[in-house]
Design a protein around this motif. Structure first.
Motif, PDB file in Angstrom:
ATOM      1  N   VAL A  19       0.968  -1.098   0.309  1.00 57.61           N
ATOM      2  CA  VAL A  19       0.005   0.483   0.405  1.00 57.61           C
ATOM      3  C   VAL A  19       1.035   1.340  -0.022  1.00 57.61           C
ATOM      4  N   THR A  20       0.451   2.430  -0.621  1.00 60.91           N
ATOM      5  CA  THR A  20       1.312   3.496  -0.537  1.00 60.91           C
ATOM      6  C   THR A  20      -0.311   4.933  -0.107  1.00 60.91           C
ATOM      7  N   LEU A  21       0.894   5.612   0.765  1.00 58.32           N
ATOM      8  CA  LEU A  21      -0.368   6.573   1.637  1.00 58.32           C
ATOM      9  C   LEU A  21       0.765   8.142   0.943  1.00 58.32           C
ATOM     10  N   SER A  22      -0.051   8.826   0.869  1.00 59.37           N
ATOM     11  CA  SER A  22      -0.118  10.078   0.192  1.00 59.37           C
ATOM     12  C   SER A  22       0.529  10.834   1.335  1.00 59.37           C
ATOM     13  N   CYS A  23       0.463  12.232   1.565  1.00 56.83           N
ATOM     14  CA  CYS A  23       0.461  12.936   2.760  1.00 56.83           C
ATOM     15  C   CYS A  23       0.994  14.776   1.707  1.00 56.83           C
ATOM     16  N   SER A  24       0.098  15.497   1.576  1.00 57.83           N
ATOM     17  CA  SER A  24       0.660  17.032   1.566  1.00 57.83           C
ATOM     18  C   SER A  24       0.889  17.438   2.861  1.00 57.83           C
ATOM     19  N   PRO A  25       1.709  17.931   2.806  1.00 56.86           N
ATOM     20  CA  PRO A  25       2.340  19.177   4.684  1.00 56.86           C
ATOM     21  C   PRO A  25       1.463  20.896   4.201  1.00 56.86           C
ATOM     22  N   ILE A  26       1.735  21.662   5.427  1.00 56.03           N
ATOM     23  CA  ILE A  26       0.550  23.072   4.986  1.00 56.03           C
ATOM     24  C   ILE A  26       2.148  23.203   3.900  1.00 56.03           C
ATOM     25  N   SER A  27       1.747  24.200   3.398  1.00 54.57           N
ATOM     26  CA  SER A  27       2.524  25.113   2.605  1.00 54.57           C
ATOM     27  C   SER A  27       3.030  25.458   3.211  1.00 54.57           C
TER      28      SER A  27
END
Lengths: 115, 111
Positions: A19-27
């Protein structure tokens, strides 16, 4: 500012899959940390990335890996899933790396269920 | 091994009663942070303490950092149902290293 986002929010897999999980941080945040949360073990640190480099790693087997891209977005991968990997996986971003600048802003998490 | 411990694990209180959770580290911490996680939610940063003996207040919440920088406490005065959740302390066991979280104290408030 938009908060930390994680995709997908829910995932069901079977043993042996990956499985691959993704995360986009705060700018503007360059540090991304990943945590595993289970009822029995609490919040366990997986790894931290800062400027595309892994800065710290928790005590997890090599099946757990991650990376960070130039835009600070991060992914974590779990291979050969086991039942015990069922957990809430939380991503957190912070401005810097190191003890004095690591107020963590958590995303909503990805709930992984392994059948 | 090195760790951060919290007590109690659970606490039931009647609305209006006070509540305290305690955090102890096996090593001296450069700083300690506190987070709150509502049921079904994610941890949200409350505060960071840096100085030995530091005391900070946020409305009904009082945070203390011990003189030896190895323990901390969070005290809530006159709890409300909105205080329900799990409170975590976290600190870098090794300077400059990642945060280690305590096991959390789950607070339940009866209206």
């Amino acid at each position: 500012k938009a908060g930390v986002t994680q995709t997908p929010r829910y995932l069901i897999k079977t043993r042996g899959q990956q499985v691959t999980l993704s995360c986009s941080p705060i700018s503007g945040h360059r540090s991304v940390s990943w945590y595993q949360q289970t009822p029995g073990q609490g919040l366990q640190f997986l790894f931290e990335y800062f400027s595309e480099t892994q800065r710290n790693k928790g005590n997890f087997p090599g099946r757990f890996s991650g990376r960070q891209f130039s835009n600070s977005r991060s992914e974590m991968n779990v291979s050969t899933l086991e039942l015990g990997d069922s957990a809430l996986y939380l991503c957190a971003s912070s401005l810097g790396s190191g003890s004095m600048h690591n107020e963590q802003f958590f995303g909503p998490g990805t709930r992984l269920t392994v059948l | 091994g090195q760790q951060v411990m919290q007590i109690p694990q659970y606490q039931h209180v009647q609305e209006g009663e006070d509540f305290t959770t305690y955090c102890n580290s096996s090593t001296t911490l450069s700083n300690i942070q506190w987070y709150k996680q509502r049921p079904g939610g994610h941890p949200v940063f409350l505060i960071q303490l840096v100085k030995s003996g530091e005391v900070k207040k946020q409305k009904r919440l009082t945070f203390q950092f011990g003189e030896a920088k190895k323990n901390s406490s969070l005290h809530i005065t006159a709890t409300q149902t909105t205080d329900v959740g799990t409170y975590f302390c976290a600190g870098p066991l090794v300077a400059g290293n990642m945060l280690t979280f305590g096991g959390g104290t789950r607070l339940m408030v009866k209206p």
